[in-house]
Design a protein around this motif. Structure first.
Motif, PDB file in Angstrom:
ATOM      1  N   UNK A   1      51.527  50.694   5.745  1.00 27.09           N
ATOM      2  CA  UNK A   1      51.191  49.279   5.879  1.00 27.09           C
ATOM      3  C   UNK A   1      50.630  48.798   4.545  1.00 27.09           C
ATOM      4  N   UNK A   2      51.206  47.757   4.016  1.00 28.01           N
ATOM      5  CA  UNK A   2      50.654  47.181   2.787  1.00 28.01           C
ATOM      6  C   UNK A   2      50.211  45.750   3.042  1.00 28.01           C
ATOM      7  N   UNK A   3      49.405  45.221   2.150  1.00 28.56           N
ATOM      8  CA  UNK A   3      48.814  43.903   2.337  1.00 28.56           C
ATOM      9  C   UNK A   3      48.682  43.204   0.990  1.00 28.56           C
ATOM     10  N   UNK A   4      48.558  41.895   1.048  1.00 25.62           N
ATOM     11  CA  UNK A   4      48.264  41.070  -0.132  1.00 25.62           C
ATOM     12  C   UNK A   4      47.561  39.820   0.366  1.00 25.62           C
ATOM     13  N   UNK A   5      46.388  39.511  -0.208  1.00 31.34           N
ATOM     14  CA  UNK A   5      45.632  38.313   0.151  1.00 31.34           C
ATOM     15  C   UNK A   5      45.219  37.617  -1.136  1.00 31.34           C
ATOM     16  N   UNK A   6      45.317  36.287  -1.166  1.00 32.84           N
ATOM     17  CA  UNK A   6      45.059  35.570  -2.418  1.00 32.84           C
ATOM     18  C   UNK A   6      44.310  34.272  -2.183  1.00 32.84           C
ATOM     19  N   UNK A   7      43.702  33.774  -3.251  1.00 31.04           N
ATOM     20  CA  UNK A   7      43.167  32.419  -3.304  1.00 31.04           C
ATOM     21  C   UNK A   7      43.585  31.813  -4.633  1.00 31.04           C
ATOM     22  N   UNK A   8      44.068  30.577  -4.588  1.00 33.27           N
ATOM     23  CA  UNK A   8      44.520  29.890  -5.789  1.00 33.27           C
ATOM     24  C   UNK A   8      43.781  28.568  -5.938  1.00 33.27           C
ATOM     25  N   UNK A   9      43.378  28.258  -7.149  1.00 32.52           N
ATOM     26  CA  UNK A   9      42.754  26.977  -7.431  1.00 32.52           C
ATOM     27  C   UNK A   9      43.815  25.956  -7.835  1.00 32.52           C
ATOM     28  N   UNK A  10      43.410  24.714  -7.915  1.00 32.57           N
ATOM     29  CA  UNK A  10      44.332  23.646  -8.306  1.00 32.57           C
ATOM     30  C   UNK A  10      44.376  23.544  -9.827  1.00 32.57           C
ATOM     31  N   UNK A  11      45.575  23.429 -10.369  1.00 37.02           N
ATOM     32  CA  UNK A  11      45.731  23.326 -11.813  1.00 37.02           C
ATOM     33  C   UNK A  11      46.934  22.454 -12.135  1.00 37.02           C
ATOM     34  N   UNK A  12      46.732  21.521 -13.058  1.00 41.75           N
ATOM     35  CA  UNK A  12      47.823  20.679 -13.521  1.00 41.75           C
ATOM     36  C   UNK A  12      48.312  21.066 -14.898  1.00 41.75           C
ATOM     37  N   UNK A  13      47.862  22.227 -15.398  1.00 35.65           N
ATOM     38  CA  UNK A  13      48.289  22.692 -16.708  1.00 35.65           C
ATOM     39  C   UNK A  13      49.797  22.917 -16.720  1.00 35.65           C
ATOM     40  N   UNK A  14      50.429  22.565 -17.817  1.00 31.62           N
ATOM     41  CA  UNK A  14      51.891  22.667 -17.896  1.00 31.62           C
ATOM     42  C   UNK A  14      52.368  24.098 -17.725  1.00 31.62           C
ATOM     43  N   UNK A  15      51.628  25.062 -18.254  1.00 30.40           N
ATOM     44  CA  UNK A  15      52.040  26.454 -18.166  1.00 30.40           C
ATOM     45  C   UNK A  15      51.519  27.156 -16.916  1.00 30.40           C
ATOM     46  N   UNK A  16      50.455  26.639 -16.323  1.00 32.49           N
ATOM     47  CA  UNK A  16      49.851  27.291 -15.156  1.00 32.49           C
ATOM     48  C   UNK A  16      49.654  26.278 -14.035  1.00 32.49           C
ATOM     49  N   UNK A  17      50.739  25.682 -13.608  1.00 33.98           N
ATOM     50  CA  UNK A  17      50.693  24.664 -12.566  1.00 33.98           C
ATOM     51  C   UNK A  17      50.577  25.336 -11.195  1.00 33.98           C
ATOM     52  N   UNK A  18      49.559  24.954 -10.430  1.00 36.49           N
ATOM     53  CA  UNK A  18      49.374  25.572  -9.109  1.00 36.49           C
ATOM     54  C   UNK A  18      48.629  24.606  -8.207  1.00 36.49           C
TER      55      UNK A  18
END
Length: 368
Positions: free
Chosen positions: A154-171
């Motif tokens: 059994x494998x897992x992955x959990x994440x949290x992402x912030x908001x970003x408007x950067x051209x290279x790191x848009x999220x």
């Protein structure tokens, strides 16, 4: 078309690995052909026994015929990072990831999207569901193998992402994860994914995936289903290499027919129909059938996109892991493919649903 290349020097244990793919695509509409060469390099740089830097970039050139009957082409280019992350292996079961990473929802985004791995030129219609449109998060992630036994893991992955408007790191600000069960004896992987958008119109996304490659068989099946607030859909892809006429290394055995069927549904009235504006809800669905025949030229053929066997190292499954295995990325494989598309209510434009976008494709015949 894909080309794999690598650079090695010095001590092999801590040697950075550079690999990637090169592609050349064309698109013809009403007799006007656009050309799109693309280079996608990948870097994995280990630092000691516990730390790894991973990154992938895109270098793209676009040559489009000039409008209004003018001769010649307009030219534009794009250079950007797809992801840039640092992995710290805490224990055999935990890896901490920080930086810009691929959103761990479903399987296509992390495992199949590189041009040298994906069986078909186009991604699934539902590829934006659950990955918050951009497919990339900026923040932190915990992942690894929770349990690893002889007969299951059994494998897992959990994440949290912030908001970003950067051209290279848009999220987008979001959180979620994925849990997968792998049965080595059955060569079967099933998993569940969850994501939540935490900005704007907050919504939940759910997804499941099933990968199956029967033992001692040249058959392979992969599938996903995903659902958001405004849309849901699925895709099923299968491929098979005939082995009854001289084995896998025979001329016929090197042929690999590939088949994908997919369907999407708009499930509420919040979505807007681009090609059919309306003040009331319009039930819209689209589905496509895609098939492709590949002529294999390499003996190593199948490992690049099979369900990943869970290791106890806790290292995340990455594009480096996929691209360094013997597989399709090592092949010189001319092929032909064609796509049959069907739609209702709206075609061939897009169904826009806020954070989700479902493309309804037109039929085409292409050769690579």
């Amino acid at each position: 078309m894909a080309v794999l290349f690598a650079t090695q020097y010095g001590n092999a244990q801590d040697t950075p690995l550079i690999s990637g793919g090169v592609g050349f695509f064309t698109n013809t509409t009403a007799g006007r052909t656009s050309y799109l060469p693309i280079i996608s390099p990948v870097l994995a740089a280990p630092i000691g026994d516990h730390f790894l830097i991973e990154s992938r970039a895109t270098l793209l050139e676009d040559f489009t015929p000039k409008a209004d009957g003018q001769s010649g082409y307009d030219h534009s280019h794009f250079i950007g990072l797809t992801y840039l992350q640092g992995d710290y292996i805490v224990s055999p079961h935990v890896t901490v990831v920080g930086g810009s990473f691929l959103t761990p929802f479903g399987t296509y985004n992390e495992r199949l999207s590189p041009i040298w791995i994906n069986n078909l030129q186009d991604g699934p219609l539902i590829q934006t569901l659950g990955v918050m449109t951009t497919g990339v998060g900026l923040g932190g992630q915990l992942r690894g193998s929770a349990i690893s036994r002889h007969n299951f893991s059994i494998d897992y992955a959990a994440y949290f992402s912030t908001r970003s408007g950067n051209e290279q790191f848009n999220s987008k600000r979001s959180s979620g994860g994925r849990v997968s069960l792998y049965l080595p004896e059955k060569r079967l992987e099933v998993g569940f994914s969850y994501g939540r958008l935490l900005q704007g119109t907050q919504e939940n996304f759910y997804g499941t995936h099933v990968w199956w490659e029967p033992k001692d068989s040249a058959f392979r099946l992969r599938s996903e289903w995903a659902r958001g607030q405004h849309a849901q859909g699925y895709w099923v892809e299968a491929d098979y290499r005939p082995t009854n006429f001289g084995g896998l290394n025979s001329w016929i055995g090197r042929l690999e027919p590939i088949f994908r069927i997919q369907q999407t549904f708009r499930i509420d009235s919040v979505a807007t129909i681009v090609c059919q504006p309306s003040t009331h809800s319009v039930q819209t669905s689209a589905w496509t059938i895609t098939y492709r025949t590949i002529r294999e030229f390499s003996q190593a053929i199948r490992d690049s996109s099979r369900p990943a066997e869970m290791s106890t190292s806790g290292r995340p499954e990455s594009y480096i892991g996929s691209s360094s295995r013997p597989g399709k990325e090592n092949n010189n494989e001319p092929d032909t493919s064609s796509r049959l598309c069907f739609w209702s209510k709206c075609a061939p434009y897009a169904v826009s649903s806020g954070a989700n976008s479902t493309s309804i494709e037109s039929a085409s015949l292409r050769a690579r």
